[in-house]
Structure formats: structure tokens, C-alpha cells
Design a protein around this motif. Structure first.
Motif, PDB file in Angstrom:
ATOM      1  N   ILE A   1       0.802  -1.222   0.000  1.00 23.56           N
ATOM      2  CA  ILE A   1       0.000   0.000   0.000  1.00 23.56           C
ATOM      3  C   ILE A   1       0.837   1.275   0.000  1.00 23.56           C
ATOM      4  O   ILE A   1       0.447   2.282  -0.600  1.00 23.56           O
ATOM      5  N   VAL A   2       2.010   1.271   0.645  1.00 28.64           N
ATOM      6  CA  VAL A   2       2.815   2.498   0.705  1.00 28.64           C
ATOM      7  C   VAL A   2       3.248   2.950  -0.693  1.00 28.64           C
ATOM      8  O   VAL A   2       3.030   4.111  -1.071  1.00 28.64           O
ATOM      9  N   PRO A   3       3.857   2.070  -1.508  1.00 24.13           N
ATOM     10  CA  PRO A   3       4.173   2.503  -2.889  1.00 24.13           C
ATOM     11  C   PRO A   3       2.918   2.847  -3.679  1.00 24.13           C
ATOM     12  O   PRO A   3       2.940   3.761  -4.512  1.00 24.13           O
ATOM     13  N   GLY A   4       1.826   2.121  -3.420  1.00 25.87           N
ATOM     14  CA  GLY A   4       0.583   2.363  -4.157  1.00 25.87           C
ATOM     15  C   GLY A   4       0.011   3.748  -3.895  1.00 25.87           C
ATOM     16  O   GLY A   4      -0.359   4.473  -4.828  1.00 25.87           O
ATOM     17  N   ILE A   5      -0.067   4.128  -2.624  1.00 27.12           N
ATOM     18  CA  ILE A   5      -0.590   5.452  -2.267  1.00 27.12           C
ATOM     19  C   ILE A   5       0.337   6.548  -2.776  1.00 27.12           C
ATOM     20  O   ILE A   5      -0.118   7.598  -3.250  1.00 27.12           O
ATOM     21  N   LEU A   6       1.639   6.319  -2.689  1.00 23.68           N
ATOM     22  CA  LEU A   6       2.591   7.313  -3.189  1.00 23.68           C
ATOM     23  C   LEU A   6       2.381   7.569  -4.671  1.00 23.68           C
ATOM     24  O   LEU A   6       2.272   8.728  -5.108  1.00 23.68           O
ATOM     25  N   VAL A   7       2.305   6.511  -5.452  1.00 21.98           N
ATOM     26  CA  VAL A   7       2.148   6.661  -6.904  1.00 21.98           C
ATOM     27  C   VAL A   7       0.799   7.280  -7.231  1.00 21.98           C
ATOM     28  O   VAL A   7       0.693   8.157  -8.096  1.00 21.98           O
ATOM     29  N   GLN A   8      -0.257   6.848  -6.547  1.00 23.25           N
ATOM     30  CA  GLN A   8      -1.574   7.435  -6.781  1.00 23.25           C
ATOM     31  C   GLN A   8      -1.562   8.932  -6.502  1.00 23.25           C
ATOM     32  O   GLN A   8      -2.121   9.728  -7.269  1.00 23.25           O
ATOM     33  N   THR A   9      -0.925   9.341  -5.415  1.00 18.75           N
ATOM     34  CA  THR A   9      -0.855  10.757  -5.058  1.00 18.75           C
ATOM     35  C   THR A   9      -0.079  11.552  -6.097  1.00 18.75           C
ATOM     36  O   THR A   9      -0.480  12.658  -6.482  1.00 18.75           O
ATOM     37  N   LEU A  10       1.031  10.996  -6.564  1.00 18.18           N
ATOM     38  CA  LEU A  10       1.848  11.692  -7.559  1.00 18.18           C
ATOM     39  C   LEU A  10       1.111  11.837  -8.885  1.00 18.18           C
ATOM     40  O   LEU A  10       1.150  12.911  -9.510  1.00 18.18           O
ATOM     41  N   VAL A  11       0.442  10.787  -9.332  1.00 18.44           N
ATOM     42  CA  VAL A  11      -0.300  10.852 -10.588  1.00 18.44           C
ATOM     43  C   VAL A  11      -1.418  11.875 -10.489  1.00 18.44           C
ATOM     44  O   VAL A  11      -1.642  12.671 -11.405  1.00 18.44           O
ATOM     45  N   SER A  12      -2.104  11.863  -9.350  1.00 15.96           N
ATOM     46  CA  SER A  12      -3.197  12.818  -9.154  1.00 15.96           C
ATOM     47  C   SER A  12      -2.692  14.257  -9.083  1.00 15.96           C
ATOM     48  O   SER A  12      -3.266  15.161  -9.699  1.00 15.96           O
ATOM     49  N   SER A  13      -1.601  14.478  -8.354  1.00 15.79           N
ATOM     50  CA  SER A  13      -1.093  15.846  -8.191  1.00 15.79           C
ATOM     51  C   SER A  13      -0.476  16.398  -9.469  1.00 15.79           C
ATOM     52  O   SER A  13      -0.370  17.619  -9.633  1.00 15.79           O
ATOM     53  N   SER A  14      -0.078  15.525 -10.382  1.00 11.83           N
ATOM     54  CA  SER A  14       0.504  16.003 -11.640  1.00 11.83           C
ATOM     55  C   SER A  14      -0.515  16.744 -12.503  1.00 11.83           C
ATOM     56  O   SER A  14      -0.143  17.506 -13.394  1.00 11.83           O
ATOM     57  N   SER A  15      -1.793  16.539 -12.215  1.00 12.96           N
ATOM     58  CA  SER A  15      -2.825  17.237 -12.983  1.00 12.96           C
ATOM     59  C   SER A  15      -2.883  18.720 -12.647  1.00 12.96           C
ATOM     60  O   SER A  15      -3.475  19.508 -13.389  1.00 12.96           O
ATOM     61  N   ALA A  16      -2.265  19.116 -11.526  1.00 10.51           N
ATOM     62  CA  ALA A  16      -2.290  20.529 -11.129  1.00 10.51           C
ATOM     63  C   ALA A  16      -1.617  21.410 -12.172  1.00 10.51           C
ATOM     64  O   ALA A  16      -1.959  22.594 -12.300  1.00 10.51           O
ATOM     65  N   THR A  17      -0.684  20.850 -12.923  1.00  9.44           N
ATOM     66  CA  THR A  17      -0.015  21.633 -13.977  1.00  9.44           C
ATOM     67  C   THR A  17      -1.020  22.103 -15.011  1.00  9.44           C
ATOM     68  O   THR A  17      -1.042  23.285 -15.378  1.00  9.44           O
ATOM     69  N   GLY A  18      -1.838  21.175 -15.479  1.00  6.31           N
ATOM     70  CA  GLY A  18      -2.847  21.532 -16.471  1.00  6.31           C
ATOM     71  C   GLY A  18      -3.901  22.460 -15.913  1.00  6.31           C
ATOM     72  O   GLY A  18      -4.361  23.396 -16.597  1.00  6.31           O
ATOM     73  N   THR A  19      -4.311  22.222 -14.660  1.00 10.13           N
ATOM     74  CA  THR A  19      -5.334  23.061 -14.032  1.00 10.13           C
ATOM     75  C   THR A  19      -4.854  24.500 -13.896  1.00 10.13           C
ATOM     76  O   THR A  19      -5.564  25.449 -14.237  1.00 10.13           O
TER      77      THR A  19
END
Length: 268
Positions: A75-93
Motif C-alpha cells: 500500500i505504501v508505494p501504491g498510495i505514493l504513486v496514486q498521489t503523484l499521478v493525481s497531483s501532476s494534474s495541477a499543472t494543467g489546471t
């Protein structure tokens, strides 16, 4: 005479390059100052990884792995990757919001490189990825997760994950140029993040999935990133997943970044 002319050209190129980097860093500083004055913009990389880490670990740890301690390496790598993928959308926003509010119209009148606002935005978002990584790994560590390969390999795994998130941010930057509102990007990013995260090895072992879903999960880039993190942090070796993640990230940047820059140049 010719030698003097060549020296002048070299000097001019160095000056132009120095000016370009200076413009980019100024624009990056501008974006960071916006975060300073609006700390709530960091909620998705601070509070969210903590909530998801605690919630997923204690709700599903026993059901999936038998106990919390056995579930942490998943779960630790999973949550980390999920958070990073989600936060990368802030660039477009952020890019879309700046275009909608007319900020880029003001940039046109300034003596700066035209690419500086876009490059500065992409650069400043690296700080978001570092913060997301810190809170994700920190929460996992407090719960009981430990990198079995040591903190040196953990650092390598974190750098790889941040680089992958930076590469993905170019995709969302392109989306930000194509759609008509920032709300659209938020909706798309949530859908993409959920699909990529849950159809991967981020939360459950792939072998527990139905056969047809295993095929999808095995080719999912998020699976390669999550497994690459595990291989580095837990085993301390450069696996095929690490190489695949690097290759996919480099291909994304090589293809999407030039397209984004070209469309961006036409937009402004």
C-alpha cells in the motif's frame, strides 16, 4: 575580425541562455509564491496521502494480506504513486486558470521568453511532488513500513517516482491547453487516476485479479512504476520495471513536451 565575430556569437548565445533560465526561474518563483499565499492548494499532496494511507491500510490490510504489517509493502508505494499521478494534474489546471484569467496576455507585454511561463509552471510543480512523496513515505514510516533495501535505495525510488510524475504533468499541461475549463481537467484527472491506480498492482497483488484484468494491469504504466519502487526500496536492484518506467517517462516527455510547447506557442 572573424574570430571576434565568433566570440560575439558565443557570448550572445550564453547571454540568451542565461536570460532564458532566469525567466523560467522567475516564473517558477511566481507559482511558488501563489502556493505560499494559498496553502490550501497543497491539500492534495499533504492531507490526502495521509488520509488514504491510514484508511486503506487499516480498512483493507487484514482482508487483503492478513494483517496490516504484511499489507504495508503493497500500500505504501501504491498510495505514493496514486498521489503523484493525481497531483501532476495541477499543472494543467493552473495553466488553464492562467489562460482563462488573462494572465498570459500580460506576459506577452513583458520582455521575457515566451516559453518561460509554461516551463516555470512545470518546474515549480516538482516541489509538489517532493511534498507528496515526503507525506506519503512519512505516513507509511510512522505506521510501520520500512524500506528493506535501506534509505539510499529509497531515495533512488523516490527520485524515479518524481521524475515519472513530472513526465505525466506534460500530458496534463497539453490537456490544459485543449479543454475549455479547469473543472474539466479536475474531472478527467480523477477518472484517469482511479482507473490507472485500481487497475494496477498499487493496492492488490495482480495475481488476485481475474485473468482478463491481469492482462490490463500488467501493461499499465502505473504497475511498472509501483513495482519499480518496490524493487528499488525493498530489494535494492535495477529491475526491468525500473527500466520500463524510465523508458515510458522519457518517451512521454520526448513526444508530448514538443507538442505541448508548439500548441502553447500558438495559444499565446
Amino acid at each position: 575580425m572573424e574570430l571576434t565575430y565568433k566570440k560575439e556569437i558565443v557570448y550572445q548565445k550564453k547571454t540568451n541562455l542565461r536570460s532564458l533560465f532566469n525567466d523560467i526561474f522567475v516564473m517558477a518563483k511566481r507559482d511558488l509564491l501563489k502556493i505560499k499565499h494559498s496553502p490550501d492548494k497543497l491539500m492534495d499532496v499533504t492531507l490526502m496521502p495521509i488520509l488514504f494511507m491510514v484508511m486503506f491500510t487499516f480498512l483493507f490490510g487484514g482482508a487483503i494480506s492478513g494483517d496490516v504489517a504484511s499489507y504495508l509493502p503493497i500500500i505504501v508505494p501504491g498510495i505514493l504513486v496514486q498521489t503523484l499521478v493525481s497531483s501532476s494534474s495541477a499543472t494543467g489546471t493552473q495553466l488553464r486558470e492562467d489562460m482563462d484569467t488573462g494572465v498570459f496576455d500580460r506576459f506577452k507585454s513583458l520582455p521575457i521568453a515566451r516559453i518561460a511561463p509554461l516551463a516555470g509552471l512545470v518546474l515549480s510543480d516538482v516541489l509538489r511532488y517532493v511534498i507528496a512523496t515526503f507525506f506519503s513515505i512519512g505516513t507509511g514510516y510512522l505506521i510501520g513500513w520500512r524500506p528493506e533495501a535501506g534509505f539510499g535505495w529509497l531515495l533512488v525510488a523516490c527520485v524515479l517516482s518524481i521524475f515519472a510524475a513530472w513526465a505525466i504533468s506534460w500530458i496534463f499541461a497539453l490537456v490544459g491547453l485543449m479543454v475549455r475549463s479547469a473543472a474539466t481537467i479536475s474531472g478527467l484527472s480523477m477518472m484517469i487516476t482511479m482507473v490507472l491506480s485500481f487497475l494496477s498492482s498499487a493496492f492488490v497483488p495482480i495475481k488476485t485479479l481475474p485473468t482478463w484484468l491481469q492482462g490490463i494491469a500488467n501493461v499499465n504504466p502505473v504497475t511498472h512504476l509501483v513495482d519499480a519502487f518496490k524493487d528499488l526500496a525493498n530489494h535494492g536492484h535495477l529491475s526491468m520495471n525500473v527500466l520500463a518506467t524510465l523508458l515510458i517517462s522519457c518517451v512521454i516527455v520526448a513526444i508530448i513536451a514538443p507538442i505541448t510547447v508548439k500548441i502553447y506557442s500558438k495559444k499565446i
